[in-house]
Motif scaffolding. Structure first.
Motif, PDB file in Angstrom:
ATOM      1  N   THR A 205       0.820  -1.220   0.000  1.00 39.39           N
ATOM      2  CA  THR A 205       0.000   0.000   0.000  1.00 39.39           C
ATOM      3  C   THR A 205       0.849   1.264   0.000  1.00 39.39           C
ATOM      4  O   THR A 205       0.319   2.367   0.136  1.00 39.39           O
ATOM      5  N   SER A 206       2.148   1.114  -0.173  1.00 44.54           N
ATOM      6  CA  SER A 206       3.043   2.261  -0.153  1.00 44.54           C
ATOM      7  C   SER A 206       3.091   2.931  -1.526  1.00 44.54           C
ATOM      8  O   SER A 206       3.327   2.275  -2.552  1.00 44.54           O
ATOM      9  N   ALA A 207       2.908   4.249  -1.539  1.00 39.77           N
ATOM     10  CA  ALA A 207       3.007   4.996  -2.800  1.00 39.77           C
ATOM     11  C   ALA A 207       4.422   4.938  -3.361  1.00 39.77           C
ATOM     12  O   ALA A 207       4.617   4.882  -4.584  1.00 39.77           O
ATOM     13  N   ALA A 208       5.425   4.947  -2.473  1.00 39.73           N
ATOM     14  CA  ALA A 208       6.815   4.864  -2.932  1.00 39.73           C
ATOM     15  C   ALA A 208       7.074   3.547  -3.652  1.00 39.73           C
ATOM     16  O   ALA A 208       7.820   3.488  -4.635  1.00 39.73           O
ATOM     17  N   PHE A 209       6.452   2.467  -3.167  1.00 37.19           N
ATOM     18  CA  PHE A 209       6.620   1.155  -3.805  1.00 37.19           C
ATOM     19  C   PHE A 209       6.041   1.161  -5.213  1.00 37.19           C
ATOM     20  O   PHE A 209       6.653   0.655  -6.156  1.00 37.19           O
ATOM     21  N   SER A 328      13.818   2.827   1.415  1.00 32.90           N
ATOM     22  CA  SER A 328      12.485   3.403   1.591  1.00 32.90           C
ATOM     23  C   SER A 328      11.712   2.758   2.728  1.00 32.90           C
ATOM     24  O   SER A 328      10.660   3.270   3.123  1.00 32.90           O
ATOM     25  N   PHE A 329      12.196   1.623   3.240  1.00 32.97           N
ATOM     26  CA  PHE A 329      11.514   0.907   4.309  1.00 32.97           C
ATOM     27  C   PHE A 329      12.499   0.639   5.442  1.00 32.97           C
ATOM     28  O   PHE A 329      13.712   0.556   5.218  1.00 32.97           O
ATOM     29  N   TRP A 393       3.662   6.265 -16.378  1.00 30.42           N
ATOM     30  CA  TRP A 393       3.104   6.166 -15.024  1.00 30.42           C
ATOM     31  C   TRP A 393       4.084   6.726 -13.996  1.00 30.42           C
ATOM     32  O   TRP A 393       3.692   7.452 -13.078  1.00 30.42           O
ATOM     33  N   PHE A 394       5.348   6.401 -14.142  1.00 24.64           N
ATOM     34  CA  PHE A 394       6.378   6.908 -13.226  1.00 24.64           C
ATOM     35  C   PHE A 394       6.394   8.436 -13.221  1.00 24.64           C
ATOM     36  O   PHE A 394       6.445   9.066 -12.155  1.00 24.64           O
ATOM     37  N   LEU A 395       6.342   9.033 -14.399  1.00 21.74           N
ATOM     38  CA  LEU A 395       6.363  10.494 -14.490  1.00 21.74           C
ATOM     39  C   LEU A 395       5.089  11.104 -13.901  1.00 21.74           C
ATOM     40  O   LEU A 395       5.137  12.107 -13.182  1.00 21.74           O
ATOM     41  N   ALA A 396       3.938  10.484 -14.196  1.00 19.01           N
ATOM     42  CA  ALA A 396       2.684  11.017 -13.683  1.00 19.01           C
ATOM     43  C   ALA A 396       2.612  10.897 -12.169  1.00 19.01           C
ATOM     44  O   ALA A 396       2.151  11.823 -11.479  1.00 19.01           O
ATOM     45  N   ALA A 397       3.086   9.769 -11.614  1.00 20.60           N
ATOM     46  CA  ALA A 397       3.064   9.593 -10.164  1.00 20.60           C
ATOM     47  C   ALA A 397       3.999  10.588  -9.491  1.00 20.60           C
ATOM     48  O   ALA A 397       3.709  11.099  -8.392  1.00 20.60           O
TER      49      ALA A 397
END
Length: 402
Positions: A205-209, A328-329, A393-397
């Motif tokens: 559920t992590s946005a970074a993931f 990140s974790f 997707w990477f750029l949009a996120a």
């Protein structure tokens, strides 16, 4: 220095074998297809069985690594890989080859993640990209061993003899890991299984993931599936190389892989000191990797060698996101975070390797028994298209987070 060698060499030997298993079918594919009369889709499914069982092992593997440590988990799983190599060597049907290949996938499923877990435990965060890069070099050496050395071995024995040798080497690797790797001092087991599963929920559920994962999965799926199997037939049918020539080109590609893993590991560490994180380095490298694949769609014999060399070099950047996740974790979740990514990567590689075989098989074979260039172009193009969508997707996120 001795402590570092005590870590790097045993883990490196295990990952050397893992990558050798992963890519050896690119050289022995003609023998397998001939001896068992395999269609392209069957050959793709057989080879990709490694990726499927490897992927299915990842989530329980993350929990096991976080709970029992890398030494115990990897050394015991390598015994399963040795059994799988023995089954593969003795198999007389496609079904038993798939069983053996699947057991190998389970058995080597910890060879990279156990090392990454150990490095998180024993190295400072800023050294992780370089440490991971050194580990990946050993995988490149395994890919190198799966080319001309395997082709030379096939002059003295057959593919069954090659896998009997691999079974013995894998057993040796398990013993070395058990005896040499230091034991991790684990805290008291206060976390229940339910708590460990909740940790997986935190990862998923992590946005970074999820920002970089789709691109990593698409890029790694192309890198693993194409080099691990379809590079050899492509070089034969599009590049017009004979069998020995295919092995020589794949040897050079493996050398470029070794250089790529080391180069990008060092580069990521140095750029991080200047404020440029490994996520940015990974995105730039994977963009270069996509450009190389675009070139392969229109390549012929004249450009085949240098494009595959660039493929081997730039494809190594797809490993950098593992270091991003490692930072990140918290350490208690690092095993589950990297194995969650690995689960998706190897499901993608399984699907890609099988799907390319299906697409290649849409065209009739040539008069010489090869596959049509149009089939490769379709399969390679679909994989490239998925990477481009993931990059968007990477750029949009990133814009949403900004």
């Amino acid at each position: 220095m001795m402590f570092y060698l005590r870590l790097f060499l045993p883990f490196g030997f295990g990952y050397f074998l893992s990558y050798l298993y992963r890519t050896v079918n690119a050289v022995i594919a003609p023998d397998l297809a001939r001896d068992l009369v395999l269609l392209p889709a069957s050959l793709g499914f057989l080879t990709s069985a490694y990726f499927l069982t490897f992927a299915l092992s990842q989530l329980p593997l993350g929990i096991l690594l976080d709970r029992f440590g890398p030494r115990r988990v990897e050394s015991l799983l390598l015994l399963v890989a040795a059994l799988g190599a023995l089954v593969f060597a003795r198999a007389q049907s496609l079904e038993w080859l798939v069983v053996g290949r699947g057991l190998i996938g389970i058995g080597v499923s910890a060879c990279l993640m156990a090392a990454f877990k150990a490095f998180v435990l024993w190295f400072p965060a800023e050294r992780l990209p370089l440490a991971n890069g050194v580990q990946m070099v050993s995988g490149g050496l395994g890919a190198l061993a799966a080319t001309v050395p395997v082709e030379m071995a096939l002059g003295m024995t057959d593919w069954r003899g090659v896998f009997l040798l691999l079974a013995g080497l894998t057993l040796l690797a398990a013993v070395i890991l058990w005896l040499v790797i230091p034991e991790v001092k684990r805290p008291a087991r206060s976390d229940t299984l339910a708590g460990q599963l909740r940790g997986l929920g935190q990862v998923f559920t992590s946005a970074a993931f999820w920002r970089l994962t789709p691109w990593t999965v698409a890029g790694q799926a192309a890198y693993l599936s194409l080099y691990g199997l379809w590079s050899g037939p492509w070089l034969r049918d599009v590049g017009l190389f004979d069998r020995a020539g295919v092995a020589r080109v794949l040897l050079l590609v493996a050398v470029m892989m070794v250089l790529g893993y080391f180069t990008f590991g060092v580069l990521a560490e140095r750029l991080a000191r200047r404020g440029i994180g490994p996520q940015t380095t990974a995105a730039a490298g994977m963009s270069g990797f996509a450009l190389v694949q675009f070139g392969l769609l229109f390549a012929g014999p004249a450009s085949a060698v240098w494009l595959w060399l660039l493929f081997g070099f730039f494809g190594t950047t797809c490993i950098l996101p593992y270091a991003v996740l490692g930072q990140s974790f918290p350490p208690s979740l690092s095993g589950r975070a990297t194995t969650a990514l690995n689960l998706l990567v190897f499901v993608g590689a399984f699907a890609a390797q099988w799907a390319v075989g299906w697409m290649v098989g849409l065209w009739p074979v040539t008069a010489t028994g090869g596959y049509r260039p149009a089939g490769y172009r379709l399969g390679f193009g679909v994989l490239l298209g998925l990477q481009l969508l993931a990059a968007l997707w990477f750029l949009a996120a990133g814009r949403r987070r900004g």
